[in-house]
Design a protein around this motif. Structure first.
Motif, mmCIF file in Angstrom:
data_model
loop_
_atom_site.group_PDB
_atom_site.id
_atom_site.type_symbol
_atom_site.label_atom_id
_atom_site.label_comp_id
_atom_site.label_asym_id
_atom_site.label_seq_id
_atom_site.Cartn_x
_atom_site.Cartn_y
_atom_site.Cartn_z
ATOM 1 N N ASP A 273 29.252 37.905 31.638
ATOM 2 C CA ASP A 273 28.848 38.915 32.609
ATOM 3 C C ASP A 273 30.006 39.878 32.832
ATOM 4 N N GLY A 274 29.837 41.113 32.427
ATOM 5 C CA GLY A 274 30.881 42.099 32.569
ATOM 6 C C GLY A 274 31.506 42.509 31.250
ATOM 7 N N MET A 275 31.481 41.598 30.246
ATOM 8 C CA MET A 275 32.031 41.890 28.917
ATOM 9 C C MET A 275 33.469 42.416 29.013
ATOM 10 N N HIS A 276 34.373 41.608 29.609
ATOM 11 C CA HIS A 276 35.760 42.042 29.789
ATOM 12 C C HIS A 276 36.554 41.914 28.486
ATOM 13 N N VAL A 277 37.853 42.212 28.551
ATOM 14 C CA VAL A 277 38.697 42.239 27.357
ATOM 15 C C VAL A 277 38.723 40.885 26.659
ATOM 16 N N GLY A 278 38.782 39.790 27.443
ATOM 17 C CA GLY A 278 38.776 38.455 26.847
ATOM 18 C C GLY A 278 37.518 38.208 26.029
ATOM 19 N N HIS A 279 36.373 38.655 26.572
ATOM 20 C CA HIS A 279 35.107 38.533 25.832
ATOM 21 C C HIS A 279 35.180 39.327 24.532
ATOM 22 N N GLN A 280 35.729 40.508 24.613
ATOM 23 C CA GLN A 280 35.774 41.373 23.431
ATOM 24 C C GLN A 280 36.602 40.758 22.307
ATOM 25 N N LYS A 281 37.659 40.042 22.647
ATOM 26 C CA LYS A 281 38.463 39.358 21.627
ATOM 27 C C LYS A 281 37.640 38.267 20.946
ATOM 28 N N LYS A 322 23.400 43.329 28.433
ATOM 29 C CA LYS A 322 24.187 42.372 27.659
ATOM 30 C C LYS A 322 23.880 42.503 26.172
ATOM 31 N N LYS A 400 44.206 33.570 26.173
ATOM 32 C CA LYS A 400 44.040 34.644 27.141
ATOM 33 C C LYS A 400 44.987 35.798 26.807
#
Length: 400
Positions: A273-281, A322, A400
């Motif tokens: 939820d949010g698709m932050h930088v960690g998700h993008q990696k 999403k 992280k």
């Protein structure tokens, strides 16, 4: 939802009786006969609760009802609603319907809450309008809930999200009713042993070849079985004959829900939820592996429990958002699973083997260091490391 041979019964089921819970509001009229339309008139409600109840109950039985202009019914090839939106109003023929019963649940004028059991083709908002006309004060439908249709009740229904989650918990087949349960409304008849072949071929049968026909009236529908008890189909009595209406021959038993072997995939799990930088990696690594190993990338995302409708909406992204964002990062498939109680109670081992590997075909998984799944969050990156070699999948933990 009908599956397999049951799809042949769609027309019959849609033609069954319906049960509605509705709120009649007296003292107003609209062009759509419900609370959403343009107000045409207001009137003083002068009747007593007893008079209103007597009037309402007087609509039970066979009545003639004029189709409302705001409806999908066609006249001369054009939908009435399309004509109504242009401001036109044409003459419509009255249709005969049956109001099997009306149960008044509450009267607090100008509102009356009632439960109506009626035939197919009944417009409840028109019923409310007609009651208002007869009482001389006008009326409209303020609220409506369909509680039952052709024997299927709302209390037995499952939210779509629960059904989706059952796919992953292995409970989906338990939610599927057997075909025979849809046929109990019609009497059962057996053909004589000498007529088995003709019946199984879908032929019209003479009444003398069918047992127990003495009570069948002209036009009655029966559930026909072979002499050995094998379901043949639904037949209609026509004079001295029984004519096939729907053939439902049962062949070899097959599972209600078929499962195909999933293609090998690269998977990641979480809420995303949010698709932050960690998700993008994580997405970048999934995309890299999918291209290198010629596998599809699947994002397995948890969503809110559909049965907890009163819980506050905490999700930042909708399902469609999403899916769009995942696609932008090279993820070919987003699989959402509602976080039902059954999913919450699954052990980490069951979730790993039955869902990730069994359902998604996982051969590689990419997660963050805080990954968790399974009952009491017992599944994590360390758990995946311990199970990877034995179960034959690769693990990549993105720091992280």
């Amino acid at each position: 939802v009908l599956l397999g041979k049951a799809t042949k019964l769609a027309d019959l089921l849609s033609g069954g009786s319906k049960v509605y819970r509705t709120v009649l509001y007296l003292g107003a009229e609209t062009d759509t006969q419900d609370a959403c339309g343009r107000v045409l008139a207001h009137h003083l409600v002068t009747c007593t609760p007893e008079e209103a109840a007597a009037c309402i109950l007087g609509f039970q039985g066979r009545v003639r009802q004029i189709t409302p202009m705001y409806s999908a019914r066609k006249v001369d090839g054009r939908k009435l609603v399309d004509l109504a939106r242009t401001g036109a109003e044409i003459e419509r023929p009255a249709s005969e319907i049956t109001i099997e019963s009306i149960e008044i649940l509450d009267i607090r004028l100008p509102r009356v809450t009632m439960r109506v059991r009626c035939s197919k083709g009944t417009y409840i908002r028109t019923l409310c309008h007609d009651i208002g006309q007869r009482l001389g004060c006008g009326g409209l439908m303020e609220a409506l809930v369909r509680e039952e249709s052709s024997g299927f009740s709302l209390c037995e229904a499952l939210p779509l999200g629960v059904v989706e989650a059952m796919r992953f918990t292995g409970d989906l087949e338990r939610a599927v009713r057997p075909l025979e349960s849809l046929l109990k409304a019609w009497p059962q008849r057996f053909v004589s042993s000498g007529a088995d072949r003709a019946a199984l071929n879908g032929n019209t049968l003479s009444a003398c070849l069918v047992d127990g026909t003495a009570f069948d009236e002209e036009g009655s529908r029966v559930r026909l079985l072979s002499s050995s008890g094998k379901l043949v189909g639904l037949y209609i009595r026509s004079g001295g004959l029984y004519r096939p209406e729907v053939m439902l021959l049962s062949g070899e038993p097959s599972p209600a829900v078929s499962v195909r072997e999933p293609a090998p995939s690269v998977v990641s799990i979480g809420k995303f939820d949010g698709m932050h930088v960690g998700h993008q990696k994580i997405f970048e690594e999934m995309d890299r592996q999918a291209a290198l190993l010629h596998r599809k990338a699947i994002l397995f995302a948890f969503s809110d429990n559909p049965k907890v409708s009163a819980s506050p909406k905490t999700m930042l992204l909708s399902s469609s958002e999403k899916k769009y964002l995942a696609g932008r990062f090279g993820i070919g498939k987003l699989t959402e699973c509602p976080f039902t109680d059954a999913i919450r109670r699954m052990s980490a081992e069951d979730f790993l083997q039955k869902v990730l590997i069994g359902q998604l075909g996982m051969r590689s998984i990419v997660v963050g260091p805080d990954c968790s799944f399974g009952y009491n969050r017992s599944g994590n990156a360390q758990f995946l490391r311990e199970r990877a070699e034995e179960l034959g999948f690769q693990l990549k933990v993105i720091p992280k």
